[in-house]
Structure formats: C-alpha cells, structure tokens
Design an enzyme around this catalytic site. Structure first.
Site, PDB file in Angstrom:
ATOM      1  N   SER A   1      -9.783   1.803   2.709  1.00  0.00           N
ATOM      2  CA  SER A   1      -8.883   2.757   1.960  1.00  0.00           C
ATOM      3  C   SER A   1      -7.894   1.659   1.141  1.00  0.00           C
ATOM      4  O   SER A   1      -7.379   2.195   0.239  1.00  0.00           O
ATOM      5  CB  SER A   1      -8.087   3.910   2.633  1.00  0.00           C
TER       6      SER A   1
ATOM      7  N   SER B   1     -10.230  -0.265   6.911  1.00  0.00           N
ATOM      8  CA  SER B   1      -9.609  -0.032   5.701  1.00  0.00           C
ATOM      9  C   SER B   1      -9.002  -1.212   5.071  1.00  0.00           C
ATOM     10  O   SER B   1      -8.486  -1.356   4.069  1.00  0.00           O
ATOM     11  CB  SER B   1      -8.499   1.031   5.794  1.00  0.00           C
TER      12      SER B   1
ATOM     13  N   LYS C   1       0.742  -1.124  -0.059  1.00  0.00           N
ATOM     14  CA  LYS C   1      -0.088   0.045  -0.158  1.00  0.00           C
ATOM     15  C   LYS C   1       0.896   1.293   0.033  1.00  0.00           C
ATOM     16  O   LYS C   1       1.955   1.467   0.888  1.00  0.00           O
ATOM     17  CB  LYS C   1      -0.757   0.033   1.279  1.00  0.00           C
TER      18      LYS C   1
END
Lengths: 492, 95
Positions: free
Chosen positions: A158, A182, A78
């Site tokens: 997210s 997330s 990420k």
C-alpha cells in the site's frame, strides 16, 4: 554535484555537513521536483510553506551547532501517519478534512532528529491493497515503465506513493507502513529499499490503524545505508504504545559493514511456489550465489505452513480491520452523510465514505468474527498463525537470515488485477509470512526483469535483530550493484 | 461454508454499511471466492495449539493510574462534522 535531488540521505547529510548546500536549497530542489511530477500522483498533500519553514529552522539549528541524525533531510510521509495540523486522509473519503490535533510518535521522532516534511504520500485506502489503486485520490503511477511502452504500471502497495516518490527522487527518503508487505512489495516494484522492522520496534501511536497485531512503520529509501539511518531515527520505546519494546535502539548504520562471512542464510523450499516466473527464480539463485561468494553459508530450511500464511492473513487482518474501522461513524471526524435516524446516518456515512476493497474487508472481518463462525475462521487462523511463527522460530535455530524473492512478479499494469481480489492478494505471498510472525524484513533491489522492470530480494531476520538484516541487505546491495533509475518521462 | 444474499445483508447491517440491492449479488460472489479460499485452513491440525493473541514477546506494561492528559475540549471537537456547545451531535435518538 549534478542535481541536489540526486543525493541520497547519506549524501545529503555529507553535503549539508560540509556546507555545500543548505537544507533550504535542498528542500526547494525537492519541492520543484514534486511540482514537476504531478503525473505520478505520488502525493496527496504537498506542503511547500511548511517545508521551507522547517528547512530554515534546521539551517538555523545547524548554525547553532545542533545537528540531529536527519538534520535538514527532506522526507515524504505516508498519509497514514497523523501530522499535527496537516490534512491526514489514509487515502479515504471518510477522513475528508481530518487535521489531527497531535503528531504520530514516528514522525515526531523524525522531526526531533531534524528532518523536514515535504508532504503526505498517496497509498491504498487505509493501507488495504497491493497496487495503490484503492486510493480515493486515484492510483499512483510507477515511475518505471516497460521498455518502449507508455501504459501505466502500479508502484505496488500500500505504500505506493512513498515508493514512487523515492524512486523518482522526489524526496530523500520516505516513511511507509507494512501490515502484510506494504513496504517491501512496493520497494521491490520500484527498485527501492524498503524495510519492515520487528513488530514493536517502532511505535504505532498516531499511525492510523489497519490491523493492530501486524501494522509496523518502516523506512523506504534509495539505499540500505539510508534505511539504517532512517530506522534509527524512527524507532524507539513509546509509553503510548503498549506493544512498543523498551530496549535501546542500536546504531544501525554501524552494523552495515560487518559483511555476511560467518553468517548462515536459510532458503525456504516452500517459497518455490507454482507458476513462479523463471526470472524471479533465477534472481533468487543469483542472490544465493552472491551471499555464498561473500562468505555466507547457505542451507535449505523448511517453513512447512507457508501455504497457509495468506489465507491466515486474510482472516486475521480483516477481522482486526473491521474492529479498528468501527470508529468511522460520522460523529467525531471526517465525512457525515445524513440518514433517517442515527443508524441510517452511520450506514450512509460508511457506505459513501469507504471504497469497495475496504468494505469487502470489513464485511469479511465482520463475518469471521460473528457468532457461529468465530471458532471455524478466526480462532483457527490465530492457531495457524502460532504454527507459522513456530516454523520461523525453528528455522532460526539453524540460520541467521532467510533469503526469498520479495514479490512473485514485477510491476503490473494499472487495472489489470482490480476485478480479481484474490490475484491481487497473491502479490503478498512472500511478505505475509514474516508479518504474521512479527519478524523484520528488508527488500533490496537486485535485478531487472526481461522487460526492464526492477526486481527485489527479501531478507528476513530474527525478532529485534534488524542489525543482521541490514548487514545482509547491505551485502546483497553491494553484490547486486543495482543502479538503475527510471527515465523521467513524468517531468512537466 | 458460504454466504447467501441474506447473510451478506445481515453482515452489512452488523458492520453498519448501507448496501444497495444491486451491490448484493457481486458481493456474494466476491465474499464466497475469498471464503472458499480461506477454507483450506481447516486442513491444518491445530489440536493443542494456543491461538496467537500477541506476536511480540512482551509482557503488558503497567503504569501508575494517574491522569496524564486532558482539558482539550477544543482539540477533541475540532474535527467533528457537527459540534455544538462543547458536544458532538448525532441525529435525534430519543422521542
């Protein structure tokens, strides 16, 4: 063997160990898959040169008899984790061109166990969002689509890029971060496994901060076994993060086969929220039956303050964000937009550098921390947070795990909620409470919606008892037998 | 409690975010929608409840007060939009 990219982490580990493939071959296969999947927009940065170099080094180590827990396994990271010398954006315009001179502890741990970096995945800007639509680099498309429709669906957020990359076999596994859901919510929306460990289990050092009392890194994988393998490599004490716990990391993979016989699983009545779609409720009941059939005792528990968790989160998280994001001032890194004086430069840089949702949260956070409103909003939220954590502590005197749905609905259409921040926030209704209490949680793909989209179930455990969460997750996974994969419409 | 246009402008100034005139009315609406919703926390009886300052049951660790890092001027300045002669630069602040 069909395709190398069909191998999950455990499968690739076996294939590499038997010499059926090299890390370089495996890595090349993933790089080709990523290259052919541009339509998903799952990656912000792809690193073919670095990946092949790391894979070759891994192959050389293996020849020399050095084999780490993730030796030669290609991962996606990420783009919230700082990677030394590699563009790190947090999906924000304000970090234009930022190349960290250091490596986050979590990623350093992964490379220390032999993993290979394929690239950096897309996310909501500064991890603020539940749909991956707030990214400066554009929305990620969910690899799953509604049967017969071509409209784009969100992958959740997210960690939407990581979730999409795992679901579409663009990596063996990926890292995510979870502040209010997330990791778990995008896992549910993409038919993948996502685990948020206990706050303090993984170091936060070098992970770009959103809300420091909530942020926690975790694995996003195809299977629960892979989550156990990856978490073992990510976790560990780090003197550079004073909230990282100094206890040994258990052998998570060894805990999987324990089964749920003898465990007590709680079902919180307050999670039966108004307007919950029947298919979500049915899946939850199915989950209860699966665990009972495997020998678990199931009982109702009460988490009385559940309805206050989301509003508490939307005070605490923006307050911390407004403080954390004060550092983006156009002086030390990233974007600078000129102004008439130094204040004008700050204001113009932050106006242009931050997107609408990030600004909204900074403004809310600034307001609830400001003189005259601090007690009514922020202090009250911190007190309610204490009560929410107490509710969990009380429930866990009676049960070993808590079972809930992960998200209140399957993947929704890109653009369908962007005009209504509150309806977007409600997507985290089942994940936020455990975040506020700092507890570990896992989302396991467990079924399909009527229109052919994956649905997830969540197990929440006691603090630092990731072993029981993984054991329960593995049992759920075995019972559900979820084997769906999206058809690769994105392949160019 | 709800915010008006003047309050939104004041918060934006505190947060050092320039906002255009046309951005103010939608922000007033959005922030009030969120604030109206979080208002329900006022219903919760929190008399005698300690505010949570740390979710982890960890005592803050102490370390030796010793220099363990440093001498990294180039690395520190590497990402600056404008660095000169070993310093970050900002617009002129002293007349």
């Amino acid at each position: 063997m069909s395709q190398l990219t069909d191998l999950d982490i455990a499968g690739a580990r076996d294939a590499l160990a038997k010499g059926e493939c090299s890390s370089e071959e495996l890595t090349s296969a993933y790089l080709e898959a990523i290259d052919a999947a541009k339509a998903l927009n799952a990656f912000i940065t792809v690193l073919p040169g670095k990946a092949i170099e790391m894979a070759k080094e891994s192959d050389a180590r293996r020849k020399a008899g050095e084999v780490g827990a993730l030796e030669g396994i290609p991962l996606a990271i990420k783009d919230l984790f700082c990677t030394e010398g590699v563009l790190t954006t947090a999906a924000s315009h304000i970090l234009d061109g930022f190349t960290p001179p250091y490596e986050s502890t979590v990623t350093a741990n992964l490379w220390g166990q032999g993993a290979v970096l394929l690239g950096k995945t897309n996310l909501d800007e500064f991890a603020m969002g539940s749909s991956n639509e707030t990214s400066y680099y554009g929305p990620v498309r969910n690899p799953w689509t509604i049967d017969g429709a071509t409209d784009g669906l969100v992958p959740g957020g997210s960690s939407g890029g990581s979730a999409a990359a795992v679901a579409a076999n663009l990596c063996a596994g990926a890292t995510g971060t979870d502040t209010g859901g997330s990791i778990r919510q995008p896992a549910a929306l993409t038919g993948t496994v996502g685990m948020k460990p206990t706050y303090g289990r993984c170091s936060r050092w070098g992970t770009i901060a959103f809300a420091s009392s909530l942020d926690q890194a975790g694995p996003m994988t195809r299977t629960v076994r892979d989550a156990a393998i990856m978490l073992g490599a990510m976790a560990g004490h780090d003197p550079k993060d004073s909230t990282s716990i100094d206890t040994p990391v258990p052998d998570y993979e060894a805990s999987l086969e324990g089964g749920v016989k003898g465990l007590t699983v709680g079902v919180p009545e307050e999670y039966r929220v108004d307007g919950m779609p029947k298919e979500i409720e049915d899946l939850w009941h199915q989950g209860i039956e699966w665990l009972k059939t495997q020998g678990a005792e199931v009982k109702t528990v009460s988490l009385k303050r559940t309805k206050y968790a989301l509003p508490t989160y939307y005070i605490v998280a923006p307050a911390e964000a407004s403080s954390n994001l004060a550092r983006y001032d156009g002086v030390r890194y990233g974007l600078r937009v000129p102004g008439d004086d130094i204040t004008g430069m700050y204001e113009n840089t932050r106006a242009e550098g931050f997107g609408a949702e990030v600004k909204r949260r900074i403004l809310i956070g600034t307001y609830v921390l400001s003189a005259g409103y601090y007690d009514a909003y922020y202090l009250q939220a911190q007190k309610v947070r204490t009560l929410i954590a107490q509710d969990f502590a009380d429930a866990f005197t009676d049960v070993d795990l808590i079972l809930t749905p992960t998200a209140p609905e399957p993947a929704f259409g890109i653009g369908s909620k962007t005009d209504d921040p509150l309806s977007m926030y409600l997507n985290d209704v089942f994940t936020v409470p455990a975040s506020l209490a700092g507890l570990p949680g896992i989302s396991v793909p467990a079924g399909m919606s009527a229109n052919g989209l994956p649905l997830g179930l969540q197990l929440i455990g006691k603090a630092f008892d990731e072993e029981t969460v993984l054991r329960g997750g593995y049992a759920l996974e075995q019972a559900a037998g979820f084997s769906g994969k999206p058809s690769p419409w994105w392949r160019s | 409690m709800s915010v008006d246009a003047a309050t939104v402008r004041k918060i934006a100034t505190l947060a050092r975010i320039a906002i255009k005139d046309e951005e103010v009315p939608p922000l007033v609406g959005e922030l009030n929608q969120i604030l109206d919703w979080v208002e329900q926390l006022g219903e919760v009886d929190t008399d005698g409840v300690m505010p949570m300052t740390s979710v982890a049951d960890i005592t803050a660790p102490l370390r030796t007060d010793a220099i363990t890092d440093g001498q990294k001027e180039a690395a520190v300045l590497h990402n600056a939009p404008d660095a000169r002669e070993g310093h970050f630069t900002v617009p002129k602040v002293v007349e």
